[in-house]
Design a protein around this motif. Structure first.
Motif, PDB file in Angstrom:
ATOM      1  N   LYS A 254      37.606  62.919 -21.390  1.00 55.93           N
ATOM      2  CA  LYS A 254      37.444  61.619 -22.039  1.00 55.93           C
ATOM      3  C   LYS A 254      38.691  61.280 -22.860  1.00 55.93           C
ATOM      4  CE  LYS A 254      32.394  61.613 -22.469  1.00 55.93           C
ATOM      5  NZ  LYS A 254      31.263  61.604 -23.428  1.00 55.93           N
ATOM      6  N   THR A 255      39.190  62.261 -23.589  1.00 56.49           N
ATOM      7  CA  THR A 255      40.413  62.050 -24.380  1.00 56.49           C
ATOM      8  C   THR A 255      41.573  61.674 -23.471  1.00 56.49           C
ATOM      9  OG1 THR A 255      39.624  63.696 -25.969  1.00 56.49           O
ATOM     10  CG2 THR A 255      41.959  63.093 -26.074  1.00 56.49           C
ATOM     11  N   PHE A 256      41.626  62.314 -22.310  1.00 56.87           N
ATOM     12  CA  PHE A 256      42.682  62.024 -21.335  1.00 56.87           C
ATOM     13  C   PHE A 256      42.689  60.537 -20.981  1.00 56.87           C
ATOM     14  CE2 PHE A 256      44.266  61.704 -16.981  1.00 56.87           C
ATOM     15  CZ  PHE A 256      45.405  62.496 -17.016  1.00 56.87           C
ATOM     16  N   ALA A 257      41.497  59.980 -20.790  1.00 56.52           N
ATOM     17  CA  ALA A 257      41.410  58.561 -20.460  1.00 56.52           C
ATOM     18  C   ALA A 257      41.675  57.685 -21.675  1.00 56.52           C
ATOM     19  CB  ALA A 257      40.027  58.249 -19.877  1.00 56.52           C
ATOM     20  N   GLU A 258      41.189  58.116 -22.859  1.00 53.04           N
ATOM     21  CA  GLU A 258      41.367  57.316 -24.066  1.00 53.04           C
ATOM     22  C   GLU A 258      42.834  57.212 -24.467  1.00 53.04           C
ATOM     23  OE1 GLU A 258      39.377  55.456 -25.878  1.00 53.04           O
ATOM     24  OE2 GLU A 258      37.784  55.827 -24.416  1.00 53.04           O
ATOM     25  N   VAL A 259      43.582  58.274 -24.272  1.00 54.41           N
ATOM     26  CA  VAL A 259      45.008  58.233 -24.607  1.00 54.41           C
ATOM     27  C   VAL A 259      45.708  57.146 -23.807  1.00 54.41           C
ATOM     28  CG1 VAL A 259      47.188  59.518 -24.393  1.00 54.41           C
ATOM     29  CG2 VAL A 259      45.181  60.627 -25.366  1.00 54.41           C
ATOM     30  N   ASP A 260      45.372  57.040 -22.533  1.00 52.81           N
ATOM     31  CA  ASP A 260      45.940  55.966 -21.705  1.00 52.81           C
ATOM     32  C   ASP A 260      45.437  54.600 -22.155  1.00 52.81           C
ATOM     33  OD1 ASP A 260      47.860  56.719 -19.914  1.00 52.81           O
ATOM     34  OD2 ASP A 260      46.450  57.444 -18.414  1.00 52.81           O
ATOM     35  N   ARG A 261      44.144  54.531 -22.468  1.00 54.37           N
ATOM     36  CA  ARG A 261      43.555  53.250 -22.825  1.00 54.37           C
ATOM     37  C   ARG A 261      44.128  52.713 -24.138  1.00 54.37           C
ATOM     38  NH1 ARG A 261      38.708  54.640 -22.179  1.00 54.37           N
ATOM     39  NH2 ARG A 261      38.365  53.731 -20.132  1.00 54.37           N
ATOM     40  N   GLN A 262      44.501  53.581 -25.055  1.00 55.33           N
ATOM     41  CA  GLN A 262      45.018  53.141 -26.352  1.00 55.33           C
ATOM     42  C   GLN A 262      46.346  52.408 -26.233  1.00 55.33           C
ATOM     43  OE1 GLN A 262      45.154  56.681 -28.743  1.00 55.33           O
ATOM     44  NE2 GLN A 262      42.942  56.751 -29.040  1.00 55.33           N
ATOM     45  N   VAL A 263      47.163  52.755 -25.246  1.00 54.80           N
ATOM     46  CA  VAL A 263      48.478  52.109 -25.121  1.00 54.80           C
ATOM     47  C   VAL A 263      48.440  50.887 -24.205  1.00 54.80           C
ATOM     48  CG1 VAL A 263      49.652  54.289 -25.529  1.00 54.80           C
ATOM     49  CG2 VAL A 263      49.215  53.571 -23.192  1.00 54.80           C
ATOM     50  N   ILE A 264      47.306  50.670 -23.538  1.00 52.08           N
ATOM     51  CA  ILE A 264      47.219  49.522 -22.622  1.00 52.08           C
ATOM     52  C   ILE A 264      47.475  48.197 -23.340  1.00 52.08           C
ATOM     53  CG2 ILE A 264      45.598  48.188 -21.225  1.00 52.08           C
ATOM     54  CD1 ILE A 264      44.518  50.787 -20.115  1.00 52.08           C
ATOM     55  N   PRO A 265      46.917  47.963 -24.565  1.00 45.35           N
ATOM     56  CA  PRO A 265      47.219  46.685 -25.247  1.00 45.35           C
ATOM     57  C   PRO A 265      48.709  46.498 -25.530  1.00 45.35           C
ATOM     58  CG  PRO A 265      45.314  47.751 -26.237  1.00 45.35           C
ATOM     59  CD  PRO A 265      45.906  48.739 -25.299  1.00 45.35           C
ATOM     60  N   ILE A 266      49.385  47.578 -25.932  1.00 43.46           N
ATOM     61  CA  ILE A 266      50.815  47.455 -26.239  1.00 43.46           C
ATOM     62  C   ILE A 266      51.611  47.233 -24.961  1.00 43.46           C
ATOM     63  CG2 ILE A 266      52.775  48.604 -27.325  1.00 43.46           C
ATOM     64  CD1 ILE A 266      50.801  50.176 -29.010  1.00 43.46           C
ATOM     65  N   ILE A 267      51.242  47.967 -23.900  1.00 43.05           N
ATOM     66  CA  ILE A 267      51.929  47.746 -22.619  1.00 43.05           C
ATOM     67  C   ILE A 267      51.678  46.313 -22.139  1.00 43.05           C
ATOM     68  CG2 ILE A 267      51.915  48.392 -20.180  1.00 43.05           C
ATOM     69  CD1 ILE A 267      51.458  51.264 -21.017  1.00 43.05           C
ATOM     70  N   GLY A 268      50.448  45.835 -22.311  1.00 39.77           N
ATOM     71  CA  GLY A 268      50.148  44.455 -21.942  1.00 39.77           C
ATOM     72  C   GLY A 268      50.974  43.468 -22.750  1.00 39.77           C
ATOM     73  N   LYS A 269      51.190  43.789 -24.024  1.00 43.36           N
ATOM     74  CA  LYS A 269      52.020  42.920 -24.866  1.00 43.36           C
ATOM     75  C   LYS A 269      53.458  42.896 -24.369  1.00 43.36           C
ATOM     76  CE  LYS A 269      53.185  42.005 -29.699  1.00 43.36           C
ATOM     77  NZ  LYS A 269      53.052  42.470 -31.098  1.00 43.36           N
ATOM     78  N   CYS A 270      53.964  44.068 -23.960  1.00 40.83           N
ATOM     79  CA  CYS A 270      55.324  44.129 -23.404  1.00 40.83           C
ATOM     80  C   CYS A 270      55.430  43.257 -22.154  1.00 40.83           C
ATOM     81  CB  CYS A 270      55.695  45.578 -23.067  1.00 40.83           C
ATOM     82  SG  CYS A 270      55.880  46.661 -24.497  1.00 40.83           S
ATOM     83  N   LEU A 271      54.425  43.348 -21.295  1.00 44.26           N
ATOM     84  CA  LEU A 271      54.437  42.539 -20.077  1.00 44.26           C
ATOM     85  C   LEU A 271      54.308  41.051 -20.399  1.00 44.26           C
ATOM     86  CD1 LEU A 271      52.187  44.790 -17.812  1.00 44.26           C
ATOM     87  CD2 LEU A 271      54.669  44.695 -17.884  1.00 44.26           C
ATOM     88  N   ASP A 272      53.516  40.736 -21.439  1.00 44.19           N
ATOM     89  CA  ASP A 272      53.401  39.339 -21.856  1.00 44.19           C
ATOM     90  C   ASP A 272      54.740  38.810 -22.356  1.00 44.19           C
ATOM     91  OD1 ASP A 272      50.748  39.369 -21.190  1.00 44.19           O
ATOM     92  OD2 ASP A 272      50.032  39.731 -23.239  1.00 44.19           O
ATOM     93  N   GLU A 273      55.475  39.646 -23.094  1.00 46.19           N
ATOM     94  CA  GLU A 273      56.788  39.229 -23.597  1.00 46.19           C
ATOM     95  C   GLU A 273      57.766  39.003 -22.446  1.00 46.19           C
ATOM     96  OE1 GLU A 273      57.770  38.421 -26.612  1.00 46.19           O
ATOM     97  OE2 GLU A 273      55.736  38.700 -27.355  1.00 46.19           O
ATOM     98  N   ILE A 274      57.677  39.857 -21.420  1.00 43.93           N
ATOM     99  CA  ILE A 274      58.548  39.663 -20.250  1.00 43.93           C
ATOM    100  C   ILE A 274      58.206  38.332 -19.565  1.00 43.93           C
ATOM    101  CG2 ILE A 274      59.115  40.555 -17.963  1.00 43.93           C
ATOM    102  CD1 ILE A 274      58.714  43.368 -19.066  1.00 43.93           C
ATOM    103  N   THR A 275      56.905  38.049 -19.438  1.00 44.36           N
ATOM    104  CA  THR A 275      56.485  36.775 -18.845  1.00 44.36           C
ATOM    105  C   THR A 275      56.953  35.604 -19.694  1.00 44.36           C
ATOM    106  OG1 THR A 275      54.527  37.870 -17.922  1.00 44.36           O
ATOM    107  CG2 THR A 275      54.494  35.474 -18.030  1.00 44.36           C
ATOM    108  N   LYS A 276      56.832  35.757 -21.019  1.00 44.28           N
ATOM    109  CA  LYS A 276      57.268  34.702 -21.929  1.00 44.28           C
ATOM    110  C   LYS A 276      58.770  34.455 -21.808  1.00 44.28           C
ATOM    111  CE  LYS A 276      57.174  33.461 -26.844  1.00 44.28           C
ATOM    112  NZ  LYS A 276      56.787  33.931 -28.198  1.00 44.28           N
TER     113      LYS A 276
END
Length: 582
Positions: A254-276
């Protein structure tokens, strides 16, 4: 697991006949301990395999992050390079933003690696060590309990065999006594001796019986505790240990999945900035920047006048007027021999900078360069003034507190800074004069304006005379300027002799000088504003046109300085001659 173990234990009972009752014989579950030992070891191996999997995942994340950072760094603009100028365009700025976001994107993969290492790999490694110690302790207790019950069983077997032997001995003694007592030939003493021996054997049998009974009761009690208390407790602890291991590996997943899930918002923000950044690209703005960067400032040419080639061409400007236009103190270089079409390839090229006043550039480009130079000099002046102010304050402190330093030690540096500031101010005045000339005279420069710019050049006469002034050649390179103090003639060389033998190039049209041009470099020719000349070679894309005044005077002028009228028939003949020569 416990129920199965108890059922196994209760099913392993066999019976053997004894003198008065049956004695149970137990087959101890050694194989069950072996199976449990193998299973728990397998569980630890699974845990260690998962730790190894997570560790390799963290290494992959680190390697990926490193490669992303190197990729971003590779395409970052280098400082003080031409690439920095390219980042004024919205498309290149968007690309730079993408590179920066990719750097942050790589950072999130480093976070994944760090969190997995600390929350999973580190924790599970410590837990495996604890698990091994606990497992070892439980199986040690199990084997110790088995050894104890086996010892009790051996004591019971020994007591039983002794009781059985004593009973047989007592029976034989009783039979011997009865035989002796029935025999009349046996003396009374022998009979008495046999009777006493039979009584002794019977007493021994009774003692063995009592000992066997006591040992049996003790064994039954130990056996009950062993199978209903000690072994179930040990099995229960092993079961709890194994269940904790299973729960722990599930939590780690579960921790293995949560570690990935925690950075998804920041990675999404990076991708949003690239789109912007991509959406911020403005093609109109970029096109306008190109226009501003390369516009020359020249006005479009007027209508072309009709010229009657049936009449001899008359020059609109006389030789005397041309000589007067040149007579502002600059002597015209004279060439030994005719300037031919193949003179340029043999001119020595100089990759250095152009003239200091950027007069080789079109007016608008020249204005931008001069403005940029003025801004740079003003920044240098401000920097020098800041240093001077700081040293002045330091000197005041030294004067008020002599123990902190010698005030006279900064005088030399202050004087040096003052000289530097004065020199820079003179440079600013010079470039501002040229700038005012360009801004006030666009799109044309007159001889009077050139003479005004010469006033600023006089301020740095010594510096200017100490280094060679460069001018741009037709192919975009620069040639060293000839000395203007004395007239020099270029000595005739083998190349000149070779070209002198060639026929002069045919005329392909005429041209009208829009501005005055002073041909100070080898291969160029001076023209006056409004002068009409012959065109013998049109612009080949390098910004220069070859013209002829008379049979002895020909050379190159900037294409932007003349208005060309080509004769279509002559141009076709010229192209045909070029193909034949090729």
């Amino acid at each position: 697991m416990l129920v199965a173990a108890v059922q196994f234990l209760s099913s392993d009972i066999k019976r053997i006949p004894t003198l008065d009752k049956e004695i149970p014989v137990y087959l101890f579950p050694q194989d069950q301990f072996d199976n449990l030992e193998k299973h728990t070891q397998w569980g630890i191996d699974v845990l260690e395999k998962y730790i190894k999997f997570v560790k390799e995942r963290t290494e992959i994340e680190l390697s990926y992050a490193k490669q992303l950072r190197n990729l971003s760094k590779k395409y970052q603009p280098k400082k003080n390079s031409k690439e920095e100028e390219e980042y004024r365009y919205t498309s290149t700025r968007a690309f730079l933003a993408t590179l920066n976001e990719m750097n942050d994107y790589a950072g999130q993969h480093e976070v994944i690696s760090e969190n997995m290492t600390s929350l999973i790999t580190g924790e599970l490694t410590r837990y495996v060590q604890e698990l091994k110690q606990e497992r070892k302790s439980h199986f040690h207790d199990g084997r110790k309990a088995q050894q104890h019950i086996e010892t009790c069983w051996k004591q019971l077997e020994a007591s039983k065999r002794r009781f059985e032997r004593d009973c047989k001995e007592a029976d034989r003694a009783q039979q011997y006594f009865e035989k002796m007592d029935a025999d009349i030939n046996v003396t009374k003493a022998d009979v008495e001796k046999a009777r006493q021996q039979a009584q002794l054997r019977h007493q021994m049998a009774e003692d063995s019986k009592a000992e066997y009974s006591s040992t049996l009761q003790k064994f039954n009690s130990e056996q009950h505790d062993h199978y209903y208390t000690h072994i179930p407790n040990i099995f229960q602890k092993i079961q709890e240990m194994e269940e904790r291991r299973i729960v722990r590996i599930g939590e780690s997943m579960k921790t293995f999945a949560e570690v990935d899930r925690q950075v998804i918002p920041i990675i999404g923000k990076c991708l949003d900035e690239i789109t912007k950044a991509a959406e911020s690209i403005d093609h109109k703005n970029d096109s306008q920047l190109v226009i501003e960067a390369f516009k020359s400032g020249f006005e479009p040419p007027g209508d072309i006048d009709f010229e009657d080639f049936t009449q001899p061409m008359k020059r609109t400007v006389s030789e005397s007027s041309l000589s007067n236009s040149r007579g502002d103190g600059k002597s015209e270089p004279k060439f030994g021999g005719k300037s031919k079409g193949k003179l340029w390839p043999f001119i020595k090229k100089n990759k250095g900078a152009g003239p200091e006043d950027f007069s080789n550039l079109p007016p608008e480009q020249r204005r931008k360069k001069l403005q940029q130079k003025v801004d740079e000099l003003n920044k240098d002046i401000q920097k020098e003034m800041d240093q001077r102010d700081a040293l002045t304050k330091m000197k005041d402190v030294y004067i008020k507190n002599p123990q902190m330093g010698d005030a006279a030690s900064v005088d030399h540096r202050l004087a040096e800074l003052g000289q530097n500031i004065e020199k820079l101010r003179l440079e600013v005045q010079k470039f501002e004069g040229w700038l005012a000339e360009v801004e006030g005279r666009l799109p044309m420069r007159t001889e009077q304006a050139r003479r005004q710019s010469g006033l600023y050049e006089a301020q740095n006469t010594s510096a200017v005379n100490s280094c060679a002034q460069d001018r741009e050649s037709p192919d975009g390179s620069y040639t060293e300027e000839q000395s203007q103090e004395t007239e020099m003639k270029v000595p005739a060389t083998d190349f000149d002799d070779e070209f002198d033998d060639e026929e002069p190039l045919p005329t392909i049209g005429t041209c009208k000088a829009l501005y005055t041009f002073e041909g100070q470099n080898e291969g160029t020719i001076s023209v006056a504003e409004g002068e009409m000349l012959y065109v013998i070679e049109e612009d080949k894309g390098d910004g220069w046109t070859r013209i002829r005044r008379n049979e002895d005077e020909e050379g190159y002028v900037p294409t932007s300085y003349v208005e060309v009228y080509l004769d279509k028939n002559a141009k076709d003949v010229y192209k045909s001659l070029q193909k034949i020569s090729e």
